[in-house]
Scaffold this motif. Structure first.
Motif, PDB file in Angstrom:
ATOM      1  N   GLU A   5       0.862  -1.185   0.000  1.00 27.10           N
ATOM      2  CA  GLU A   5       0.000   0.000   0.000  1.00 27.10           C
ATOM      3  C   GLU A   5       0.891   1.225   0.000  1.00 27.10           C
ATOM      4  N   LEU A   6       0.562   2.178  -0.865  1.00 27.55           N
ATOM      5  CA  LEU A   6       1.358   3.386  -0.992  1.00 27.55           C
ATOM      6  C   LEU A   6       0.461   4.548  -1.358  1.00 27.55           C
ATOM      7  N   SER A   7       0.573   5.649  -0.620  1.00 29.86           N
ATOM      8  CA  SER A   7      -0.108   6.891  -0.977  1.00 29.86           C
ATOM      9  C   SER A   7       0.908   7.779  -1.660  1.00 29.86           C
ATOM     10  N   LEU A   8       0.523   8.363  -2.781  1.00 36.37           N
ATOM     11  CA  LEU A   8       1.429   9.203  -3.552  1.00 36.37           C
ATOM     12  C   LEU A   8       0.636  10.195  -4.384  1.00 36.37           C
ATOM     13  N   LEU A   9       1.354  11.094  -5.034  1.00 38.44           N
ATOM     14  CA  LEU A   9       0.742  12.017  -5.978  1.00 38.44           C
ATOM     15  C   LEU A   9       0.910  11.428  -7.373  1.00 38.44           C
ATOM     16  N   ALA A  10      -0.175  11.397  -8.123  1.00 39.19           N
ATOM     17  CA  ALA A  10      -0.145  10.833  -9.471  1.00 39.19           C
ATOM     18  C   ALA A  10       0.582  11.794 -10.407  1.00 39.19           C
ATOM     19  N   THR A  11       1.737  11.367 -10.868  1.00 36.05           N
ATOM     20  CA  THR A  11       2.527  12.137 -11.831  1.00 36.05           C
ATOM     21  C   THR A  11       3.114  11.148 -12.834  1.00 36.05           C
ATOM     22  N   PRO A  12       3.514  11.627 -14.010  1.00 34.76           N
ATOM     23  CA  PRO A  12       4.154  10.712 -14.955  1.00 34.76           C
ATOM     24  C   PRO A  12       5.392  10.028 -14.369  1.00 34.76           C
ATOM     25  N   LYS A  13       6.154  10.749 -13.542  1.00 38.74           N
ATOM     26  CA  LYS A  13       7.359  10.181 -12.934  1.00 38.74           C
ATOM     27  C   LYS A  13       7.023   9.076 -11.932  1.00 38.74           C
ATOM     28  N   ALA A  14       5.864   9.160 -11.309  1.00 35.42           N
ATOM     29  CA  ALA A  14       5.467   8.164 -10.306  1.00 35.42           C
ATOM     30  C   ALA A  14       5.171   6.800 -10.926  1.00 35.42           C
ATOM     31  N   VAL A  15       4.833   6.757 -12.217  1.00 37.68           N
ATOM     32  CA  VAL A  15       4.463   5.490 -12.865  1.00 37.68           C
ATOM     33  C   VAL A  15       5.645   4.518 -12.904  1.00 37.68           C
ATOM     34  N   VAL A  52      -2.430   3.343  -3.825  1.00 34.11           N
ATOM     35  CA  VAL A  52      -2.304   2.115  -4.602  1.00 34.11           C
ATOM     36  C   VAL A  52      -2.201   0.959  -3.605  1.00 34.11           C
ATOM     37  N   ARG A  53      -3.015  -0.065  -3.832  1.00 34.50           N
ATOM     38  CA  ARG A  53      -2.984  -1.253  -2.990  1.00 34.50           C
ATOM     39  C   ARG A  53      -2.877  -2.499  -3.870  1.00 34.50           C
ATOM     40  N   VAL A  54      -2.065  -3.452  -3.434  1.00 33.94           N
ATOM     41  CA  VAL A  54      -1.955  -4.749  -4.097  1.00 33.94           C
ATOM     42  C   VAL A  54      -2.149  -5.792  -3.003  1.00 33.94           C
ATOM     43  N   THR A  55      -3.148  -6.646  -3.187  1.00 35.25           N
ATOM     44  CA  THR A  55      -3.547  -7.579  -2.145  1.00 35.25           C
ATOM     45  C   THR A  55      -3.738  -8.982  -2.718  1.00 35.25           C
ATOM     46  N   GLY A  56      -3.208  -9.968  -2.035  1.00 38.75           N
ATOM     47  CA  GLY A  56      -3.519 -11.347  -2.376  1.00 38.75           C
ATOM     48  C   GLY A  56      -4.903 -11.665  -1.840  1.00 38.75           C
ATOM     49  N   ILE A  57      -5.776 -12.182  -2.691  1.00 40.61           N
ATOM     50  CA  ILE A  57      -7.152 -12.438  -2.261  1.00 40.61           C
ATOM     51  C   ILE A  57      -7.476 -13.920  -2.244  1.00 40.61           C
ATOM     52  N   GLY A  58      -6.454 -14.751  -2.379  1.00 38.39           N
ATOM     53  CA  GLY A  58      -6.670 -16.193  -2.356  1.00 38.39           C
ATOM     54  C   GLY A  58      -7.065 -16.714  -3.725  1.00 38.39           C
ATOM     55  N   ALA A  59      -7.211 -18.019  -3.797  1.00 33.86           N
ATOM     56  CA  ALA A  59      -7.614 -18.698  -5.036  1.00 33.86           C
ATOM     57  C   ALA A  59      -6.694 -18.341  -6.201  1.00 33.86           C
ATOM     58  N   GLY A  60      -5.420 -18.041  -5.892  1.00 34.19           N
ATOM     59  CA  GLY A  60      -4.469 -17.743  -6.958  1.00 34.19           C
ATOM     60  C   GLY A  60      -4.709 -16.417  -7.646  1.00 34.19           C
ATOM     61  N   ARG A  61      -5.241 -15.431  -6.915  1.00 29.95           N
ATOM     62  CA  ARG A  61      -5.539 -14.122  -7.504  1.00 29.95           C
ATOM     63  C   ARG A  61      -4.921 -12.993  -6.695  1.00 29.95           C
ATOM     64  N   VAL A 130      13.246   4.239  -3.918  1.00 32.32           N
ATOM     65  CA  VAL A 130      13.517   5.536  -4.518  1.00 32.32           C
ATOM     66  C   VAL A 130      12.554   6.535  -3.910  1.00 32.32           C
ATOM     67  N   PRO A 131      12.903   7.819  -3.879  1.00 35.41           N
ATOM     68  CA  PRO A 131      11.986   8.791  -3.293  1.00 35.41           C
ATOM     69  C   PRO A 131      10.681   8.846  -4.082  1.00 35.41           C
ATOM     70  N   VAL A 132       9.584   8.811  -3.377  1.00 31.72           N
ATOM     71  CA  VAL A 132       8.265   8.908  -3.983  1.00 31.72           C
ATOM     72  C   VAL A 132       7.577  10.089  -3.344  1.00 31.72           C
ATOM     73  N   VAL A 133       7.006  10.967  -4.165  1.00 33.36           N
ATOM     74  CA  VAL A 133       6.285  12.118  -3.641  1.00 33.36           C
ATOM     75  C   VAL A 133       4.981  11.606  -3.057  1.00 33.36           C
ATOM     76  N   ARG A 134       4.825  11.762  -1.775  1.00 27.33           N
ATOM     77  CA  ARG A 134       3.644  11.261  -1.103  1.00 27.33           C
ATOM     78  C   ARG A 134       2.663  12.402  -0.864  1.00 27.33           C
ATOM     79  N   GLY A 135       1.407  12.087  -0.995  1.00 31.50           N
ATOM     80  CA  GLY A 135       0.372  13.093  -0.735  1.00 31.50           C
ATOM     81  C   GLY A 135      -0.510  12.628   0.390  1.00 31.50           C
ATOM     82  N   GLY A 136      -1.101  13.544   1.083  1.00 30.33           N
ATOM     83  CA  GLY A 136      -1.997  13.207   2.174  1.00 30.33           C
ATOM     84  C   GLY A 136      -3.437  13.332   1.740  1.00 30.33           C
ATOM     85  N   ARG A 137      -4.320  12.747   2.523  1.00 29.56           N
ATOM     86  CA  ARG A 137      -5.735  12.875   2.267  1.00 29.56           C
ATOM     87  C   ARG A 137      -6.402  13.416   3.486  1.00 29.56           C
TER      88      ARG A 137
END
Length: 137
Positions: A5-15, A52-61, A130-137
């Motif tokens: 899980e990562l909070s960041l600002l959406a920029t072309p460099k962040a991709v 952005v979140r990436v989670t294992g949800i079981g059943a090979g997914r 690497v440094p990632v520009v993080r944004g708050g909510r």
């Protein structure tokens, strides 16, 4: 369990930075996360705060989610009409790779998600190398 899980600002460099942070995940996970983040940059603008979140949800997914603060700007699957069209390929690619995908709307945000085959790597959250520009909510 959230593997990443990562909070960041959406920029072309962040991709590419996001792809690097997800380097231990399957190619499909990295590609789908990149496309979802790119869609935020393209349709909501640079500097939009996302999670952005990436989670294992079981059943090979694995589930990939990108949450942004605009519940009204919904993704639309459009097919490019010619080989030289410069837009319309991101969601088409996601649609081809993902087992399923969708949108969860709330009053103040939305989450675009997809599920792909494969499990996240064992080892939990990968810290940014690497440094990632993080944004708050």
């Amino acid at each position: 369990m959230t593997a990443f899980e990562l909070s960041l600002l959406a920029t072309p460099k962040a991709v590419p930075e996001l792809r690097h942070l997800l380097r231990h995940h399957d190619y499909d996970v990295r590609l789908c996360a990149s496309e979802l983040l790119t869609n935020v940059v393209d349709h909501l603008g640079e500097g939009t705060p996302v999670t952005v979140r990436v989670t294992g949800i079981g059943a090979g997914r694995t589930r990939v989610e990108v949450t942004d603060p605009d519940p009204r700007a919904l993704p639309v699957l459009v097919r490019p009409t010619t080989a030289t069209d410069e837009s319309g390929r991101g969601l088409a690619l996601l649609d081809a790779l993902a087992l399923r995908w969708g949108v969860e709307q709330c009053a103040d945000r939305k989450t675009v998600w997809c599920e792909v085959a494969g499990e996240p790597p064992i080892g939990g959250v990968q810290e940014p190398a690497v440094p990632v520009v993080r944004g708050g909510r």
